[in-house]
Write an enzyme that holds these catalytic residues in place. Structure first.
Site, mmCIF file in Angstrom:
data_model
loop_
_atom_site.group_PDB
_atom_site.id
_atom_site.type_symbol
_atom_site.label_atom_id
_atom_site.label_comp_id
_atom_site.label_asym_id
_atom_site.label_seq_id
_atom_site.Cartn_x
_atom_site.Cartn_y
_atom_site.Cartn_z
ATOM 1 C CD GLU A 88 -7.074 -24.997 29.545
ATOM 2 O OE1 GLU A 88 -8.101 -25.681 29.443
ATOM 3 O OE2 GLU A 88 -6.997 -23.812 29.151
ATOM 4 C CE LYS A 94 -2.923 -4.705 8.188
ATOM 5 N NZ LYS A 94 -2.978 -4.755 6.711
ATOM 6 C CE1 TYR A 131 -5.886 -0.057 -0.571
ATOM 7 C CE2 TYR A 131 -3.740 -0.415 -1.562
ATOM 8 C CZ TYR A 131 -4.626 -0.613 -0.521
ATOM 9 O OH TYR A 131 -4.240 -1.378 0.554
ATOM 10 C CB THR A 175 0.641 -3.420 6.434
ATOM 11 O OG1 THR A 175 -0.671 -3.474 5.862
ATOM 12 C CG2 THR A 175 1.233 -2.040 6.265
ATOM 13 C CG ASP A 176 -2.405 -7.525 3.846
ATOM 14 O OD1 ASP A 176 -2.762 -6.622 4.619
ATOM 15 O OD2 ASP A 176 -3.030 -7.809 2.798
ATOM 16 C CB THR A 216 -0.946 -0.019 1.221
ATOM 17 O OG1 THR A 216 -1.803 -1.142 1.083
ATOM 18 C CG2 THR A 216 -1.781 1.232 1.315
HETATM 19 N N1 ASP Z 1 -2.650 -5.801 0.912
HETATM 20 C C1 ASP Z 1 -1.676 -4.775 1.137
HETATM 21 C C2 ASP Z 1 -0.321 -5.440 1.199
HETATM 22 O O1 ASP Z 1 -0.024 -6.069 2.171
HETATM 23 C C3 ASP Z 1 -2.004 -4.026 2.381
HETATM 24 C C4 ASP Z 1 -0.976 -2.996 2.827
HETATM 25 O O2 ASP Z 1 0.095 -2.831 2.326
HETATM 26 O O3 ASP Z 1 -1.297 -2.306 3.803
HETATM 27 O O4 ASP Z 1 0.430 -5.316 0.287
#
Ligand code: ASP
Length: 328
Positions: free
Chosen positions: A284, A166, A27, A93-94, A14
C-alpha cells in the site's frame, strides 16, 4: 559421550524473581542470586556440569548496552573455551527476544546458545522457572542445538531468536514463534527437533558493534500528525522504525515526514503494530518512491535491533538494509 559443561550467564528477570509469598501478585525481578538458583537446580540431578557467571540481577526492562556487551564477550569466550560445550543465559521475558536476536546476529553458531526465562517468580506456587531451566539444560547439552543460531526455551518449546516474540503478558505459555513455527519440543527427558540445523558452521553475521546508535520506534495511531517524526529527528535519532497500522501504514503526512527523513540520510523501516504482521515492499506504501525499507517478518522491537546493528556496522543504504531484512 562426555558430560555437558554449560556456562550459565545470569541476568535476572522473573526466573530469578522473588515474591516472598507463594500466592502474592507482586515480586522483584532478579531478586534471587544465580548461585541460589543453581543450588535449587542441583536437587533436580541434571546430567550436566553448570558453570555460573552472574552478569546482572535486573529486570530485563532495564537491560541495555553494558549487559549486552558483557553477555557477548562471555559467549565469545565460551565459544573458544574447549571445556565449555554450551551456554545458557537466564533472562527476563520482557526483552528476551531483543537480547536473543542481538546475540543471534553477532555470534558464531558452533555451540548451543540458549536463553531461558519464566513467567512466574521462583517462589510462586506453580513456578515455571525450574522446568524451563531443566529444559534449557537439555537443549544446551545437545550437539544438534548448534548451528541454529541463538534459541529461546520457554515452556516446552524451543524457538529461534529471529521468530520468538512475547505475545502474552501473564500466561505461562506467553511466547509465540512467528512466522516459522517452533524448532523443537523439549522436556527435561526428551528433545525432538522438527528439522535440521540451518546455520551449521556459520560465522557471526555481523561484527559486534563498538556502540549502538539511537534508533526509535514510532507507533502509528489514527489521526496522528507528523510532529513526532520531527521530534525524533530533533533528538538525533540515526534511524526510525515505524510500528505502523496493518501492512506498516501511517497517515500520509507521517509517511511524507518519514520519506523526508530517509532522503536526509536517516534510514526508516516500516514494521507493523499488528501482532502477526508481515510487511512487504510496495503493497500500500510505495517504498521505492519514498525510499523506505519493509521489515518483512520482524516486529518493531527486532526491526529496531537489526537496524541499530546495521547502522553501527556502516550499512545505511536502503538496498542493503532491505536485503538484510529480507534474509532476517
Ligand atoms: N519484567 C520481567 C523481566 O523481563 C518479566 C519477566 O521476566 O517475565 O525481567
Amino acid at each position: 559421550m562426555t558430560k555437558a559443561r554449560i556456562l550459565v550467564l545470569g541476568t535476572g528477570g522473573t526466573i530469578a524473581g522473588a515474591a516472598g509469598s507463594a500466592t502474592g501478585g507482586g515480586y522483584r525481578a532478579g531478586g534471587l542470586a544465580l548461585a541460589a538458583m543453581l543450588e535449587q537446580l542441583a536437587a533436580l540431578g541434571l546430567d550436566a556440569e553448570l558453570v555460573p557467571q552472574e552478569v546482572a540481577r535486573i529486570g530485563s526492562q532495564d537491560i541495555g548496552w553494558p549487559q549486552w556487551q558483557a553477555l557477548h564477550a562471555a559467549c565469545l569466550g565460551a565459544m573458544d573455551d574447549l571445556s565449555i560445550t554450551g551456554i545458557i543465559i537466564t533472562h527476563g521475558t520482557d526483552t528476551a527476544e531483543e537480547t536473543a536476536f542481538l546475540l543471534d546476529l553477532t555470534l558464531p553458531t558452533h555451540k548451543p546458545v540458549v536463553l531461558v526465562g519464566a513467567m512466574r517468580p521462583a517462589d510462586a506456587v506453580g513456578a515455571d522457572g525450574m522446568r524451563n531451566f531443566a529444559n534449557a539444560v537439555k537443549v544446551a547439552s545437545d550437539r544438534q542445538a548448534a548451528g541454529r543460531g541463538v534459541v529461546l526455551v520457554m515452556g516446552d518449546s524451543v524457538l529461534a531468536a529471529r521468530d520468538a516474540r512475547k505475545a502474552a503478558t501473564a500466561q505461562i505459555d506467553a511466547f509465540k514463534s512467528f512466522p516459522r513455527g517452533s524448532l523443537a519440543r523439549v522436556t527435561p527427558a526428551n528433545l525432538d527437533w522438527f528439522g535440521p540445523p540451518h546455520r551449521v558452521g556459520e560465522a557471526a553475521r555481523y561484527a559486534f558493534p563498538a556502540s549502538l546508535p539511537r534508533v526509535a520506534i514510532l507507533t502509528a495511531g489514527a489521526g496522528m500528525d507528523e510532529q513526532p517524526v520531527q521530534a525524533l529527528l530533533g533528538i538525533g535519532c540515526k534511524g526510525v522504525v515505524l510500528a505502523g497500522m496493518g501492512q506498516g501504514n501511517a497517515p500520509a503526512c507521517v509517511l511524507t515526514a518519514l520519506a523526508d527523513a530517509a532522503v536526509a540520510g536517516v534510514p526508516v523501516v516500516r514494521s507493523t503494530r499488528v501482532d502477526e504482521g508481515l510487511v512487504d515492499r510496495n503493497i500500500e506504501v510505495d517504498d521505492d518512491a519514498l525510499g523506505l525499507v519493509a521489515a518483512r517478518a520482524l516486529g518493531p522491537a527486532k526491526a529496531r535491533m537489526l537496524l541499530m546493528v546495521l547502522i553501527a556496522v556502516g550499512i545505511t543504504d536502503v538496498a542493503r538494509i532491505q536485503a538484510a531484512f529480507d534474509s532476517g
